[in-house]
Design a protein around this motif. Structure first.
Motif, PDB file in Angstrom:
ATOM      1  N   THR A  39      27.388 -24.862  -6.225  1.00  0.00           N
ATOM      2  CA  THR A  39      28.356 -25.249  -6.418  1.00  0.00           C
ATOM      3  C   THR A  39      29.279 -24.344  -4.905  1.00  0.00           C
ATOM      4  OG1 THR A  39      28.936 -23.138  -7.570  1.00  0.00           O
ATOM      5  CG2 THR A  39      29.167 -24.749  -8.873  1.00  0.00           C
ATOM      6  N   LEU A  40      28.387 -23.557  -3.891  1.00  0.00           N
ATOM      7  CA  LEU A  40      29.138 -23.323  -2.687  1.00  0.00           C
ATOM      8  C   LEU A  40      28.946 -24.561  -1.813  1.00  0.00           C
ATOM      9  CD1 LEU A  40      30.349 -21.310  -1.430  1.00  0.00           C
ATOM     10  CD2 LEU A  40      28.096 -20.354  -0.930  1.00  0.00           C
ATOM     11  N   ALA A  41      27.596 -24.988  -2.033  1.00  0.00           N
ATOM     12  CA  ALA A  41      27.114 -26.403  -1.411  1.00  0.00           C
ATOM     13  C   ALA A  41      28.271 -27.336  -1.282  1.00  0.00           C
ATOM     14  CB  ALA A  41      25.749 -26.398  -1.734  1.00  0.00           C
ATOM     15  N   TRP A  42      28.365 -27.661  -2.602  1.00  0.00           N
ATOM     16  CA  TRP A  42      29.120 -29.112  -2.333  1.00  0.00           C
ATOM     17  C   TRP A  42      30.652 -28.946  -1.923  1.00  0.00           C
ATOM     18  CZ3 TRP A  42      27.743 -33.918  -3.380  1.00  0.00           C
ATOM     19  CH2 TRP A  42      26.605 -34.390  -4.092  1.00  0.00           C
ATOM     20  N   GLY A  43      31.345 -27.205  -2.442  1.00  0.00           N
ATOM     21  CA  GLY A  43      31.990 -27.047  -1.835  1.00  0.00           C
ATOM     22  C   GLY A  43      31.574 -27.488  -0.343  1.00  0.00           C
ATOM     23  N   GLY A  44      31.273 -26.534  -0.072  1.00  0.00           N
ATOM     24  CA  GLY A  44      31.644 -27.049   1.654  1.00  0.00           C
ATOM     25  C   GLY A  44      31.350 -28.741   1.940  1.00  0.00           C
ATOM     26  N   LEU A  45      30.755 -29.070   1.098  1.00  0.00           N
ATOM     27  CA  LEU A  45      30.465 -30.346   1.316  1.00  0.00           C
ATOM     28  C   LEU A  45      31.727 -31.695   1.620  1.00  0.00           C
ATOM     29  CD1 LEU A  45      28.838 -33.064   2.208  1.00  0.00           C
ATOM     30  CD2 LEU A  45      28.155 -33.374   0.386  1.00  0.00           C
ATOM     31  N   LEU A  46      32.299 -31.103   0.049  1.00  0.00           N
ATOM     32  CA  LEU A  46      33.845 -31.810  -0.158  1.00  0.00           C
ATOM     33  C   LEU A  46      35.042 -30.834   0.451  1.00  0.00           C
ATOM     34  CD1 LEU A  46      31.942 -32.842  -3.103  1.00  0.00           C
ATOM     35  CD2 LEU A  46      31.794 -34.522  -1.492  1.00  0.00           C
ATOM     36  N   ALA A  47      34.736 -29.824   0.541  1.00  0.00           N
ATOM     37  CA  ALA A  47      36.603 -29.583   0.305  1.00  0.00           C
ATOM     38  C   ALA A  47      36.844 -29.911   2.208  1.00  0.00           C
ATOM     39  CB  ALA A  47      36.023 -28.355   0.220  1.00  0.00           C
ATOM     40  N   ASP A  63      22.060 -46.553   4.511  1.00  0.00           N
ATOM     41  CA  ASP A  63      21.185 -47.453   3.628  1.00  0.00           C
ATOM     42  C   ASP A  63      22.100 -46.272   1.856  1.00  0.00           C
ATOM     43  OD1 ASP A  63      19.690 -46.583   4.887  1.00  0.00           O
ATOM     44  OD2 ASP A  63      18.145 -47.358   4.468  1.00  0.00           O
ATOM     45  N   CYS A  64      21.614 -45.411   3.124  1.00  0.00           N
ATOM     46  CA  CYS A  64      21.129 -43.925   2.169  1.00  0.00           C
ATOM     47  C   CYS A  64      22.465 -44.018   1.245  1.00  0.00           C
ATOM     48  CB  CYS A  64      20.769 -42.786   2.215  1.00  0.00           C
ATOM     49  SG  CYS A  64      18.762 -43.523   3.356  1.00  0.00           S
ATOM     50  N   SER A  65      23.729 -43.811   1.754  1.00  0.00           N
ATOM     51  CA  SER A  65      24.926 -42.717   0.828  1.00  0.00           C
ATOM     52  C   SER A  65      26.244 -43.318   0.522  1.00  0.00           C
ATOM     53  CB  SER A  65      24.885 -40.897   1.940  1.00  0.00           C
ATOM     54  OG  SER A  65      25.584 -41.590   2.441  1.00  0.00           O
ATOM     55  N   PHE A  66      26.500 -44.730   1.868  1.00  0.00           N
ATOM     56  CA  PHE A  66      27.773 -44.736   2.347  1.00  0.00           C
ATOM     57  C   PHE A  66      27.808 -45.896   0.673  1.00  0.00           C
ATOM     58  CE2 PHE A  66      28.382 -46.707   6.565  1.00  0.00           C
ATOM     59  CZ  PHE A  66      28.775 -44.577   6.891  1.00  0.00           C
ATOM     60  N   GLU A  67      27.325 -46.029  -0.330  1.00  0.00           N
ATOM     61  CA  GLU A  67      27.791 -46.369  -1.467  1.00  0.00           C
ATOM     62  C   GLU A  67      27.611 -44.825  -2.870  1.00  0.00           C
ATOM     63  OE1 GLU A  67      28.780 -49.943  -2.331  1.00  0.00           O
ATOM     64  OE2 GLU A  67      28.021 -50.141  -0.261  1.00  0.00           O
ATOM     65  N   VAL A  68      27.392 -43.706  -1.975  1.00  0.00           N
ATOM     66  CA  VAL A  68      26.813 -42.994  -3.173  1.00  0.00           C
ATOM     67  C   VAL A  68      28.221 -41.533  -2.813  1.00  0.00           C
ATOM     68  CG1 VAL A  68      25.603 -41.204  -3.870  1.00  0.00           C
ATOM     69  CG2 VAL A  68      25.116 -42.750  -3.341  1.00  0.00           C
ATOM     70  N   LEU A  69      28.162 -41.523  -2.042  1.00  0.00           N
ATOM     71  CA  LEU A  69      29.795 -40.951  -1.290  1.00  0.00           C
ATOM     72  C   LEU A  69      30.035 -40.820  -0.358  1.00  0.00           C
ATOM     73  CD1 LEU A  69      28.001 -37.327  -1.721  1.00  0.00           C
ATOM     74  CD2 LEU A  69      30.233 -38.214  -3.014  1.00  0.00           C
ATOM     75  N   PRO A  70      30.966 -42.216  -0.137  1.00  0.00           N
ATOM     76  CA  PRO A  70      31.686 -42.872   0.971  1.00  0.00           C
ATOM     77  C   PRO A  70      32.842 -41.970   1.292  1.00  0.00           C
ATOM     78  CG  PRO A  70      32.830 -43.998  -1.384  1.00  0.00           C
ATOM     79  CD  PRO A  70      31.325 -43.104  -1.343  1.00  0.00           C
ATOM     80  N   GLU A  71      33.191 -40.465   0.192  1.00  0.00           N
ATOM     81  CA  GLU A  71      34.240 -39.705   1.528  1.00  0.00           C
ATOM     82  C   GLU A  71      33.561 -38.806   2.405  1.00  0.00           C
ATOM     83  OE1 GLU A  71      33.303 -39.750  -2.288  1.00  0.00           O
ATOM     84  OE2 GLU A  71      34.581 -40.264  -3.286  1.00  0.00           O
ATOM     85  N   VAL A  72      32.406 -38.349   2.137  1.00  0.00           N
ATOM     86  CA  VAL A  72      31.550 -38.417   2.853  1.00  0.00           C
ATOM     87  C   VAL A  72      31.483 -38.729   4.520  1.00  0.00           C
ATOM     88  CG1 VAL A  72      29.310 -36.745   3.580  1.00  0.00           C
ATOM     89  CG2 VAL A  72      30.400 -36.708   1.189  1.00  0.00           C
ATOM     90  N   ALA A  73      30.677 -39.805   3.884  1.00  0.00           N
ATOM     91  CA  ALA A  73      30.544 -41.330   4.968  1.00  0.00           C
ATOM     92  C   ALA A  73      31.818 -41.227   6.062  1.00  0.00           C
ATOM     93  CB  ALA A  73      30.295 -42.279   4.465  1.00  0.00           C
ATOM     94  N   ARG A  74      32.950 -41.307   5.489  1.00  0.00           N
ATOM     95  CA  ARG A  74      33.760 -40.949   6.708  1.00  0.00           C
ATOM     96  C   ARG A  74      34.664 -39.905   6.953  1.00  0.00           C
ATOM     97  NH1 ARG A  74      36.366 -42.613   1.445  1.00  0.00           N
ATOM     98  NH2 ARG A  74      36.363 -44.374   0.718  1.00  0.00           N
ATOM     99  N   MET A  75      32.939 -38.836   7.286  1.00  0.00           N
ATOM    100  CA  MET A  75      33.906 -37.865   7.885  1.00  0.00           C
ATOM    101  C   MET A  75      33.163 -37.813   9.122  1.00  0.00           C
ATOM    102  SD  MET A  75      32.138 -34.446   5.537  1.00  0.00           S
ATOM    103  CE  MET A  75      33.167 -34.343   4.185  1.00  0.00           C
ATOM    104  N   LYS A  76      32.538 -38.942   9.437  1.00  0.00           N
ATOM    105  CA  LYS A  76      32.221 -39.353  10.633  1.00  0.00           C
ATOM    106  C   LYS A  76      32.852 -39.540  11.817  1.00  0.00           C
ATOM    107  CE  LYS A  76      27.024 -39.570  10.235  1.00  0.00           C
ATOM    108  NZ  LYS A  76      25.916 -40.645  10.791  1.00  0.00           N
ATOM    109  N   GLY A  77      33.486 -38.938  12.942  1.00  0.00           N
ATOM    110  CA  GLY A  77      34.319 -40.177  13.907  1.00  0.00           C
ATOM    111  C   GLY A  77      35.235 -39.053  14.197  1.00  0.00           C
ATOM    112  N   VAL A  78      36.154 -38.300  12.883  1.00  0.00           N
ATOM    113  CA  VAL A  78      37.031 -38.171  12.528  1.00  0.00           C
ATOM    114  C   VAL A  78      37.341 -36.774  13.197  1.00  0.00           C
ATOM    115  CG1 VAL A  78      39.298 -37.033  10.583  1.00  0.00           C
ATOM    116  CG2 VAL A  78      37.449 -39.287  10.247  1.00  0.00           C
ATOM    117  N   GLU A  79      37.948 -36.884  14.491  1.00  0.00           N
ATOM    118  CA  GLU A  79      38.303 -35.573  14.994  1.00  0.00           C
ATOM    119  C   GLU A  79      39.468 -35.103  14.630  1.00  0.00           C
ATOM    120  OE1 GLU A  79      36.648 -35.637  17.844  1.00  0.00           O
ATOM    121  OE2 GLU A  79      35.620 -36.888  17.832  1.00  0.00           O
TER     122      GLU A  79
END
Length: 66
Positions: A58-66, A13-29
């Motif tokens: 910008t470093l934190a965002w890079g770590g999250l999205l790279a 309920d917090c983020s799947f709509e905002v950053l679905p790319e990040v939400a999809r990281m869970k479970g990706v082996e």
């Protein structure tokens, strides 16, 4: 602490709509010989947890999205 905040923020309920790319990281082996920590989400939390307090945003965002 940053990892805990991200885990809270990643609740559906917090983020799947905002950053679905990040939400999809869970479970990706990842190959265990290179990333024994497991999935991409865990790897990302470990990386973000190593950032020093006050690091550039910008470093934190890079770590999250790279």
């Amino acid at each position: 602490m940053r990892g805990e905040l991200l885990n809270f923020w990643m609740k559906p309920d917090c983020s799947f709509e905002v950053l679905p790319e990040v939400a999809r990281m869970k479970g990706v082996e990842q190959p265990p010989q290179f990333h024994p920590e497991g999935d991409v989400w865990t790897h990302t939390l470990l990386l973000l947890g190593q950032l020093e307090a006050g690091c550039p945003l910008t470093l934190a965002w890079g770590g999250l999205l790279a």
